[in-house]
Design an enzyme around this catalytic site. Structure first.
Site, PDB file in Angstrom:
ATOM      1  N   HIS A 158       0.485  -1.140   0.548  1.00 45.17           N
ATOM      2  CA  HIS A 158      -0.058   0.064  -0.182  1.00 45.17           C
ATOM      3  C   HIS A 158       0.790   1.255  -0.019  1.00 45.17           C
ATOM      4  O   HIS A 158       0.171   2.584  -0.026  1.00 45.17           O
ATOM      5  CB  HIS A 158      -0.384   0.153   0.783  1.00 45.17           C
ATOM      6  CG  HIS A 158      -1.803  -0.759   1.109  1.00 45.17           C
ATOM      7  ND1 HIS A 158      -3.071  -1.238   0.380  1.00 45.17           N
ATOM      8  CD2 HIS A 158      -2.471  -1.834   2.163  1.00 45.17           C
ATOM      9  CE1 HIS A 158      -3.810  -2.186   0.711  1.00 45.17           C
ATOM     10  NE2 HIS A 158      -2.949  -2.254   1.815  1.00 45.17           N
TER      11      HIS A 158
ATOM     12  N   ASP B 161      -2.667 -10.629  -2.257  1.00 47.98           N
ATOM     13  CA  ASP B 161      -3.562  -9.501  -0.919  1.00 47.98           C
ATOM     14  C   ASP B 161      -4.445  -9.475  -1.307  1.00 47.98           C
ATOM     15  O   ASP B 161      -5.129  -9.129  -2.185  1.00 47.98           O
ATOM     16  CB  ASP B 161      -2.763  -8.536  -0.516  1.00 47.98           C
ATOM     17  CG  ASP B 161      -2.826  -8.149   0.890  1.00 47.98           C
ATOM     18  OD1 ASP B 161      -1.704  -8.383   1.766  1.00 47.98           O
ATOM     19  OD2 ASP B 161      -3.821  -7.953   1.083  1.00 47.98           O
TER      20      ASP B 161
ATOM     21  N   HIS C  81      -6.116  -7.098   0.177  1.00 50.53           N
ATOM     22  CA  HIS C  81      -7.031  -6.018  -0.308  1.00 50.53           C
ATOM     23  C   HIS C  81      -5.535  -5.299  -1.373  1.00 50.53           C
ATOM     24  O   HIS C  81      -4.207  -5.787  -2.147  1.00 50.53           O
ATOM     25  CB  HIS C  81      -6.030  -5.156   1.099  1.00 50.53           C
ATOM     26  CG  HIS C  81      -6.436  -5.227   1.534  1.00 50.53           C
ATOM     27  ND1 HIS C  81      -5.797  -6.328   3.465  1.00 50.53           N
ATOM     28  CD2 HIS C  81      -7.704  -5.561   2.793  1.00 50.53           C
ATOM     29  CE1 HIS C  81      -6.759  -6.301   4.214  1.00 50.53           C
ATOM     30  NE2 HIS C  81      -7.879  -6.175   3.833  1.00 50.53           N
TER      31      HIS C  81
ATOM     32  N   ASP D 252      -4.438 -13.159   3.865  1.00 57.28           N
ATOM     33  CA  ASP D 252      -5.337 -12.193   4.490  1.00 57.28           C
ATOM     34  C   ASP D 252      -6.558 -12.598   3.388  1.00 57.28           C
ATOM     35  O   ASP D 252      -7.675 -12.242   3.927  1.00 57.28           O
ATOM     36  CB  ASP D 252      -5.772 -10.906   4.417  1.00 57.28           C
ATOM     37  CG  ASP D 252      -4.723  -9.693   3.962  1.00 57.28           C
ATOM     38  OD1 ASP D 252      -5.090 -10.281   2.906  1.00 57.28           O
ATOM     39  OD2 ASP D 252      -4.246  -8.305   3.759  1.00 57.28           O
TER      40      ASP D 252
HETATM   41 ZN   LIG Z   1      -3.875  -7.045   3.060  1.00 61.67          ZN
END
Ligand SMILES: [Zn+2]
Length: 365
Positions: free
Chosen positions: A135, A172, A174, A260
């Protein structure tokens, strides 16, 4: 790649859940606590797998290596706050004392993995690092990430090691916004993100975000609906991701390995099990063997269920090592559910859109 200092990174700040102001419940680390990675490392040890692996000791990334993506102002801010005992690098990106040094050690861990693979010192590598990186933007941290570990490792491969083309697959749960940004206009690094649709960061990671300028067509976003299980993920991998990376003809492949998307994660709503992660790792191993002499670097990202991350991570690292321990995933029977594992119409629709674009980047809007 592993280092004890990765556990010392303090993502909690002194605040409440997700760093928002005064706590109104008992203070604790509600973000990226060290437990999941520590317990994965423990399972590698007690399962016996660790003694069959070659341990790579990371170094700290140098300033000029970080400047390949980050701004000097941002690096100076993190260094100063770190000396003052910690602070915030951006939304939900707290760090404590020594945070700057530990984040540089995380980037250095990903770089160490790249060098070991390119030098044929290992068959492939898994960088079990912390804090995460996908990120991180050039001038800000976000969501537990300080520096862009995988993107900086790919830039190292390009600029210091002469790797012409690379691919980064981020699974991931996200969206890998920082990684996408680093190579948005760069056709030499194919960036692919599979993530829960419109989740984090919100309103980003859209299916029509395909890169710009010379990088147009070298970015793929696969936003999947919440609840997607192994049927959706494995079909997407087989029908879209693997052929897309194959046609890019990379000399090195990265996997941003967040764990995740597993069925027990507090920050994701997907239904994957250790066996899904094992199968996806096998797909990437086969692809790397076919395209780039097996040159495969896994870079750890998120994963917030301390009870289940160890089993998912063990499955990945078993597969990468070509060995199998006697450890069995005690949660598999509960979460490998035939109904949830079936490919669903909403998932199929996403796959079809991406499938239709394969091999014809010029047709993109
Ligand atoms: Zn994540």
């Amino acid at each position: 790649v592993w280092h004890e200092e990765y556990l010392w990174h303090d993502s909690s700040g002194s605040a409440g859940p997700l760093g928002r102001g005064e706590p109104d419940v008992e203070p604790g680390d509600f973000g990226d606590a060290p437990d999941a990675r520590r317990r994965l490392h423990s399972l590698l040890a007690v399962s016996g797998l660790l003694e069959h692996l070659k341990l790579l000791t990371p170094r700290r990334a140098q300033t000029q290596e970080l400047l390949r993506f980050h701004t000097r102002e941002y690096l100076e801010l993190i260094e100063r706050l770190s000396k003052e005992g910690g602070g915030s690098a951006g939304p939900n990106a707290h760090f404590g004392a020594r945070g700057y040094d530990i984040a540089r050690l995380a980037v250095g861990g990903a770089i160490t993995a790249v060098d070991a693979v390119l030098d044929d010192a290992v068959d492939n590598a898994y960088a079990l690092i912390r804090p995460a990186g996908h990120h991180a933007m050039s001038d800000s941290g976000y969501g537990s990430c300080l520096f862009a570990n995988a993107a900086l490792a790919a830039l190292h491969a390009k600029e210091a090691r002469g790797v012409e083309r690379a691919a980064i697959l981020d699974w991931d749960v996200h969206f890998g916004n920082g990684t996408q940004t680093a190579f948005w206009t760069d056709p030499s690094v194919l960036t692919v993100s599979i993530h829960q649709a419109d989740w984090s960061p919100r309103r980003e990671g859209n299916i029509d975000d395909v890169g710009a300028g010379p990088g147009r067509g070298a970015n793929i976003n696969a936003p999947l609906p919440p609840g997607t299980g192994s049927g959706g993920y494995l079909a997407l991998m087989k029908r879209v991701i693997v052929p897309a990376i194959r046609s890019h003809e990379p000399h090195l492949i990265f996997v941003c390995c967040g764990l995740d998307a597993n069925a027990m994660d507090p920050f994701g709503r997907m239904m994957l099990t250790s066996e899904t992660f094992r199968a996806m790792t096998r797909q990437m191993l086969n692809l790397a063997a076919e395209t780039c002499r097996g040159r495969l670097v896994f870079v750890h990202e998120g994963g917030y269920a301390p009870v289940y991350v160890p089993f998912c991570g063990l499955a990945v690292i078993e597969e990468l090592s070509g060995g199998r321990t006697t450890v069995e995933d005690p949660f598999l029977a509960r979460y490998a559910h035939p109904a949830y594992d079936e490919l669903q119409p909403g998932q199929e629709a996403i796959i079809r859109v991406l499938e239709g674009r394969l091999g014809k980047p010029s047709s993109l809007k």
